[in-house]
Design an enzyme around this catalytic site. Structure first.
Site, PDB file in Angstrom:
ATOM      1  N   LYS A 229       0.794  -1.118   0.115  1.00  0.00           N
ATOM      2  CA  LYS A 229      -0.059  -0.103   0.067  1.00  0.00           C
ATOM      3  C   LYS A 229       0.968   1.368   0.026  1.00  0.00           C
ATOM      4  CE  LYS A 229      -4.216  -1.946   1.332  1.00  0.00           C
ATOM      5  NZ  LYS A 229      -5.419  -2.229   2.233  1.00  0.00           N
ATOM      6  N   ARG A 263      -3.605  -9.809   5.024  1.00  0.00           N
ATOM      7  CA  ARG A 263      -3.928 -10.157   3.865  1.00  0.00           C
ATOM      8  C   ARG A 263      -2.964  -9.777   3.014  1.00  0.00           C
ATOM      9  NH1 ARG A 263      -6.254  -6.857  -0.460  1.00  0.00           N
ATOM     10  NH2 ARG A 263      -8.151  -8.151  -1.669  1.00  0.00           N
TER      11      ARG A 263
HETATM   12  C1  9MG Z   1      -9.907  -5.647  -1.101  1.00  0.00           C
HETATM   13  N1  9MG Z   1      -9.067  -5.248  -0.081  1.00  0.00           N
HETATM   14  C2  9MG Z   1      -8.291  -4.358  -0.449  1.00  0.00           C
HETATM   15  N2  9MG Z   1      -7.399  -3.867   0.685  1.00  0.00           N
HETATM   16  C3  9MG Z   1      -8.130  -4.543   1.769  1.00  0.00           C
HETATM   17  C4  9MG Z   1      -7.966  -4.598   3.184  1.00  0.00           C
HETATM   18  O1  9MG Z   1      -6.658  -3.803   3.429  1.00  0.00           O
HETATM   19  N3  9MG Z   1      -8.671  -5.181   3.977  1.00  0.00           N
HETATM   20  C5  9MG Z   1      -9.594  -5.899   3.283  1.00  0.00           C
HETATM   21  N4  9MG Z   1     -10.457  -6.629   4.017  1.00  0.00           N
HETATM   22  N5  9MG Z   1      -9.636  -6.124   1.803  1.00  0.00           N
HETATM   23  C6  9MG Z   1      -8.937  -5.229   1.362  1.00  0.00           C
END
Ligand code: 9MG
Length: 294
Positions: A229, A263
């Site tokens: 990010k 994630r």
């Molecule tokens: C789809 N998506 C992209 N970034 C995300 C994040 O930080 N958390 C979740 N739950 N979905 C995300």
């Protein structure tokens, strides 16, 4: 219903699966979107996505998050039919291989189709606020990740403003989780996510990260998505494809702050890092507060 076993250990129930949250879990990201593939011919897309997902499982991912609509800043939405066309074949192909699948969508029709095909989790960046979304999940046994976002992907990074980002995100997620429980979704199926990068400045993201234990203390497992990010780009000066080390460091920091699930795009490297880190610096998994009765 509690998400704790008699001995106090925290759990998460995803359809027929039950995770004992005594270690960090890894969610691998597989996007079936034109953003991720310049060649959009369906068979190539599908085969490539399937291979990518199965490699992630071999590398130690616990669940694969399949998404058919980009949620990056500036992204616009796709139709229900197009999103179904992108995600369903992959969901089905993974489910028959006994892979735990999460569907990354805000659309109730996609949620329902994916759950019917065997997906065990819905990952909704809008926290089930679309009409019908909550009832689709409530009628199923799927787990759900409720994420906080200010605004919508197309414009969310233009000028995000909060009085108190930590208090506002916490309050929003707490209200959404209570609404789900009131609709009959068991507590043990709910995951919370502060939504790093979704309508937040670098300072907002860092404040949320430093206060993650406050979110954990609400008593639900917390998912953290830091992978690649822009805040990591801001901190390191690196372009998106050079943020592996920063992404791993952020995942480790999130787990140290109490996150139960990370994630990530880079599963192999994250799993290795977590294995070493958990062995050398075992986390005291915090005893989250039980929800008050009544
Ligand atoms: C789809 N998506 C992209 N970034 C995300 C994040 O930080 N958390 C979740 N739950 N979905 C995300």
């Amino acid at each position: 219903m509690s998400n704790r076993l008699d001995d106090g250990a925290a759990t998460l129930t995803l359809g027929p699966r039950r995770w004992l949250l005594d270690r960090p879990y890894v969610m691998g990201v597989v996007n079936v979107t034109p953003d991720s593939f310049s060649d959009c011919s369906k068979p190539l897309n599908f085969e490539k996505s399937l291979k990518e997902a199965l490699t992630m499982i071999d590398d130690g991912a616990d669940i694969i998050d399949v998404g058919g609509e980009s949620s990056r800043p500036g992204a616009s939405s796709v139709s229900d039919d197009e999103e179904l066309r992108r995600v369903l074949p992959l969901v089905e192909a993974l489910v028959v291989r006994d892979v735990a699948v999460s569907v990354d969508t805000v659309k109730p029709v996609v949620m329902k189709a994916a759950i019917d095909a065997g997906a065990v989790m819905v990952n909704d960046i809008q926290a089930l606020q679309a009409p019908e979304a909550l009832s689709v999940v409530a009628r199923s046994q799927a787990a759900v990740c409720l994420m906080h976002m200010q605004g919508a992907p197309r414009t969310m990074q233009e000028a995000p403003v909060y009085d108190d980002v930590v208090a506002e995100v916490k309050a929003f997620l707490s209200v959404r989780a209570s609404a789900l429980e009131a609709a009959g979704v068991a507590r043990e199926r709910i995951v919370l996510d502060p939504g790093f990068g979704f309508g937040k400045t670098v300072d907002h993201n860092l404040a949320l990260m430093r206060s993650l234990p406050e979110l954990v203390a609400l008593g639900y497992p917390v998912l953290a998505g830091w992978s690649r990010k822009s805040t990591l780009g801001h901190l390191t000066g690196r372009a998106v494809d050079e943020r592996l080390a920063a992404s791993i460091a952020a995942s480790l920091a999130a787990v140290a702050q109490g996150a139960a699930i990370v994630r990530v795009h880079d599963v192999r490297e994250t799993v290795d890092a977590l294995r070493v880190w958990c062995t050398m610096a075992p986390r005291q998994f915090p005893k989250a507060k039980e929800k008050p009765k009544g």
